[in-house]
Design a protein around this motif. Sequence first.
Motif, PDB file in Angstrom:
ATOM      1  N   ASP A   1     -44.520 -45.893  49.193  1.00  0.00           N
ATOM      2  CA  ASP A   1     -44.762 -46.257  47.739  1.00  0.00           C
ATOM      3  C   ASP A   1     -44.818 -44.949  46.978  1.00  0.00           C
ATOM      4  OD1 ASP A   1     -46.607 -47.227  45.737  1.00  0.00           O
ATOM      5  OD2 ASP A   1     -45.473 -48.852  46.333  1.00  0.00           O
ATOM      6  N   PHE A   2     -44.141 -45.087  45.930  1.00  0.00           N
ATOM      7  CA  PHE A   2     -44.272 -43.881  45.153  1.00  0.00           C
ATOM      8  C   PHE A   2     -45.650 -43.780  44.271  1.00  0.00           C
ATOM      9  CE2 PHE A   2     -39.701 -44.047  44.675  1.00  0.00           C
ATOM     10  CZ  PHE A   2     -39.313 -42.483  44.539  1.00  0.00           C
ATOM     11  N   GLU A   3     -46.407 -44.653  44.349  1.00  0.00           N
ATOM     12  CA  GLU A   3     -47.555 -44.667  43.538  1.00  0.00           C
ATOM     13  C   GLU A   3     -48.872 -44.491  44.585  1.00  0.00           C
ATOM     14  OE1 GLU A   3     -45.265 -46.810  42.169  1.00  0.00           O
ATOM     15  OE2 GLU A   3     -45.313 -45.142  40.591  1.00  0.00           O
ATOM     16  N   THR A   4     -48.751 -45.206  45.572  1.00  0.00           N
ATOM     17  CA  THR A   4     -49.760 -45.189  46.803  1.00  0.00           C
ATOM     18  C   THR A   4     -49.649 -44.255  47.760  1.00  0.00           C
ATOM     19  OG1 THR A   4     -48.842 -47.264  48.006  1.00  0.00           O
ATOM     20  CG2 THR A   4     -50.421 -47.518  45.993  1.00  0.00           C
ATOM     21  N   GLY A   5     -48.273 -44.206  48.047  1.00  0.00           N
ATOM     22  CA  GLY A   5     -48.198 -43.043  49.229  1.00  0.00           C
ATOM     23  C   GLY A   5     -47.974 -44.099  50.672  1.00  0.00           C
TER      24      GLY A   5
ATOM     25  N   GLU B   1     -37.044 -52.057  52.589  1.00  0.00           N
ATOM     26  CA  GLU B   1     -37.810 -51.953  51.205  1.00  0.00           C
ATOM     27  C   GLU B   1     -37.669 -50.339  50.801  1.00  0.00           C
ATOM     28  OE1 GLU B   1     -41.464 -53.291  50.375  1.00  0.00           O
ATOM     29  OE2 GLU B   1     -41.512 -55.131  51.631  1.00  0.00           O
ATOM     30  N   GLU B   2     -37.186 -50.229  49.558  1.00  0.00           N
ATOM     31  CA  GLU B   2     -36.998 -48.987  49.048  1.00  0.00           C
ATOM     32  C   GLU B   2     -38.285 -48.286  48.381  1.00  0.00           C
ATOM     33  OE1 GLU B   2     -34.850 -49.723  45.176  1.00  0.00           O
ATOM     34  OE2 GLU B   2     -33.150 -50.751  46.336  1.00  0.00           O
ATOM     35  N   GLY B   3     -38.404 -47.083  48.628  1.00  0.00           N
ATOM     36  CA  GLY B   3     -39.356 -46.301  48.145  1.00  0.00           C
ATOM     37  C   GLY B   3     -38.941 -44.742  48.211  1.00  0.00           C
ATOM     38  N   GLU B   4     -39.954 -43.812  48.196  1.00  0.00           N
ATOM     39  CA  GLU B   4     -39.790 -42.403  48.113  1.00  0.00           C
ATOM     40  C   GLU B   4     -39.470 -41.921  49.475  1.00  0.00           C
ATOM     41  OE1 GLU B   4     -41.645 -38.360  46.132  1.00  0.00           O
ATOM     42  OE2 GLU B   4     -42.982 -39.998  46.779  1.00  0.00           O
ATOM     43  N   ILE B   5     -38.414 -41.287  49.526  1.00  0.00           N
ATOM     44  CA  ILE B   5     -38.182 -40.237  50.702  1.00  0.00           C
ATOM     45  C   ILE B   5     -39.081 -39.055  51.072  1.00  0.00           C
ATOM     46  CG2 ILE B   5     -36.454 -39.203  52.063  1.00  0.00           C
ATOM     47  CD1 ILE B   5     -34.156 -40.668  50.503  1.00  0.00           C
ATOM     48  N   CYS B   6     -39.754 -39.339  52.001  1.00  0.00           N
ATOM     49  CA  CYS B   6     -40.769 -38.043  52.475  1.00  0.00           C
ATOM     50  C   CYS B   6     -40.126 -37.516  53.745  1.00  0.00           C
ATOM     51  CB  CYS B   6     -42.144 -38.525  52.502  1.00  0.00           C
ATOM     52  SG  CYS B   6     -42.666 -39.634  51.118  1.00  0.00           S
ATOM     53  N   ILE B   7     -40.078 -36.073  53.850  1.00  0.00           N
ATOM     54  CA  ILE B   7     -39.684 -35.300  54.774  1.00  0.00           C
ATOM     55  C   ILE B   7     -40.761 -34.350  55.164  1.00  0.00           C
ATOM     56  CG2 ILE B   7     -37.884 -33.589  55.397  1.00  0.00           C
ATOM     57  CD1 ILE B   7     -36.553 -34.551  53.034  1.00  0.00           C
ATOM     58  N   ARG B   8     -40.987 -34.339  56.949  1.00  0.00           N
ATOM     59  CA  ARG B   8     -41.671 -33.549  57.351  1.00  0.00           C
ATOM     60  C   ARG B   8     -40.956 -32.537  58.446  1.00  0.00           C
ATOM     61  NH1 ARG B   8     -46.859 -36.048  60.257  1.00  0.00           N
ATOM     62  NH2 ARG B   8     -44.993 -36.724  61.430  1.00  0.00           N
TER      63      ARG B   8
ATOM     64  N   PHE C   1     -43.319 -33.481  52.367  1.00  0.00           N
ATOM     65  CA  PHE C   1     -42.618 -33.036  51.261  1.00  0.00           C
ATOM     66  C   PHE C   1     -42.245 -34.361  50.620  1.00  0.00           C
ATOM     67  CE2 PHE C   1     -38.325 -31.683  49.159  1.00  0.00           C
ATOM     68  CZ  PHE C   1     -39.340 -30.987  48.048  1.00  0.00           C
ATOM     69  N   HIS C   2     -42.845 -34.689  49.292  1.00  0.00           N
ATOM     70  CA  HIS C   2     -42.417 -36.046  48.625  1.00  0.00           C
ATOM     71  C   HIS C   2     -41.262 -35.589  47.595  1.00  0.00           C
ATOM     72  CE1 HIS C   2     -45.806 -38.630  49.824  1.00  0.00           C
ATOM     73  NE2 HIS C   2     -46.252 -37.290  50.282  1.00  0.00           N
ATOM     74  N   THR C   3     -39.993 -35.868  48.064  1.00  0.00           N
ATOM     75  CA  THR C   3     -38.806 -35.610  47.437  1.00  0.00           C
ATOM     76  C   THR C   3     -38.419 -36.035  46.023  1.00  0.00           C
ATOM     77  OG1 THR C   3     -37.504 -37.414  48.355  1.00  0.00           O
ATOM     78  CG2 THR C   3     -37.763 -35.453  49.820  1.00  0.00           C
ATOM     79  N   GLY C   4     -39.066 -37.300  45.694  1.00  0.00           N
ATOM     80  CA  GLY C   4     -38.782 -37.799  44.241  1.00  0.00           C
ATOM     81  C   GLY C   4     -37.401 -38.519  44.408  1.00  0.00           C
ATOM     82  N   ASP C   5     -36.718 -38.754  45.421  1.00  0.00           N
ATOM     83  CA  ASP C   5     -35.567 -39.461  45.968  1.00  0.00           C
ATOM     84  C   ASP C   5     -35.829 -40.836  46.493  1.00  0.00           C
ATOM     85  OD1 ASP C   5     -34.204 -37.061  45.191  1.00  0.00           O
ATOM     86  OD2 ASP C   5     -33.865 -36.550  47.471  1.00  0.00           O
ATOM     87  N   ILE C   6     -35.235 -41.757  46.047  1.00  0.00           N
ATOM     88  CA  ILE C   6     -35.492 -43.128  46.376  1.00  0.00           C
ATOM     89  C   ILE C   6     -34.408 -43.275  47.642  1.00  0.00           C
ATOM     90  CG2 ILE C   6     -35.107 -45.451  45.774  1.00  0.00           C
ATOM     91  CD1 ILE C   6     -35.408 -44.424  42.939  1.00  0.00           C
TER      92      ILE C   6
END
Length: 185
Positions: free
Chosen positions: A22-26, A33-40, A64-69
């Motif tokens: 989730d973009f706001e809560t993490g 479900e759509e959300g932010e792509i995060c990478i490690r 790393f929070h990409t800002g990509d959906i």
Amino acid sequence: DLKSQPVFVGFPVPGTDFKICDFETGALKPLGEEGEICIRSPSVLKGYWNRPEESARTFRDGWFHTGDIGVYDNDGILHFLGRRKEMLKVNGMSVFPGEIEAILGQFPGLLGSGVIGRPDEAKGEVPVAFVWLAEDQRSAEGEATFRAWCAKTLSSYKLPEIRFVAQLPMTETGKVKKEQLRELL
């Protein structure tokens, strides 16, 4: 397969982890479900040079929070939907310029396209596609063929206004300069 899934990314390579949050809560989002792509990954940068505030905002708990959906489907395949800051809201529906560009790229004779949004009183936003056709397609008949193909291929809410251009403003690396397209609106 870009013909059936223009936003298909695939599976992560060994040593790389992806999650959709989730973009706001993490909070971790469920499959589908759509959300932010995060990478490690060991191959991801550790922070931005001399930008501690930006680093703290983007790098959290080793991710790393990409800002990509994106979205993971039920088969565990990652799909890239677009940049959050580029996402358009058309009649309350999420529309991603990159997805429209990928679909338009399937048209024979298309040299390039750039999709941006413009405000619309009734719909909120509408996509506008700047389209660069091959020379042999640059005629009233070629443009009509392209418009008909778009109407048949794209969902009605994703169907862009089409503006034909003789060429697109490009960076040295071949990306469309969308800020210059905004000036053309």
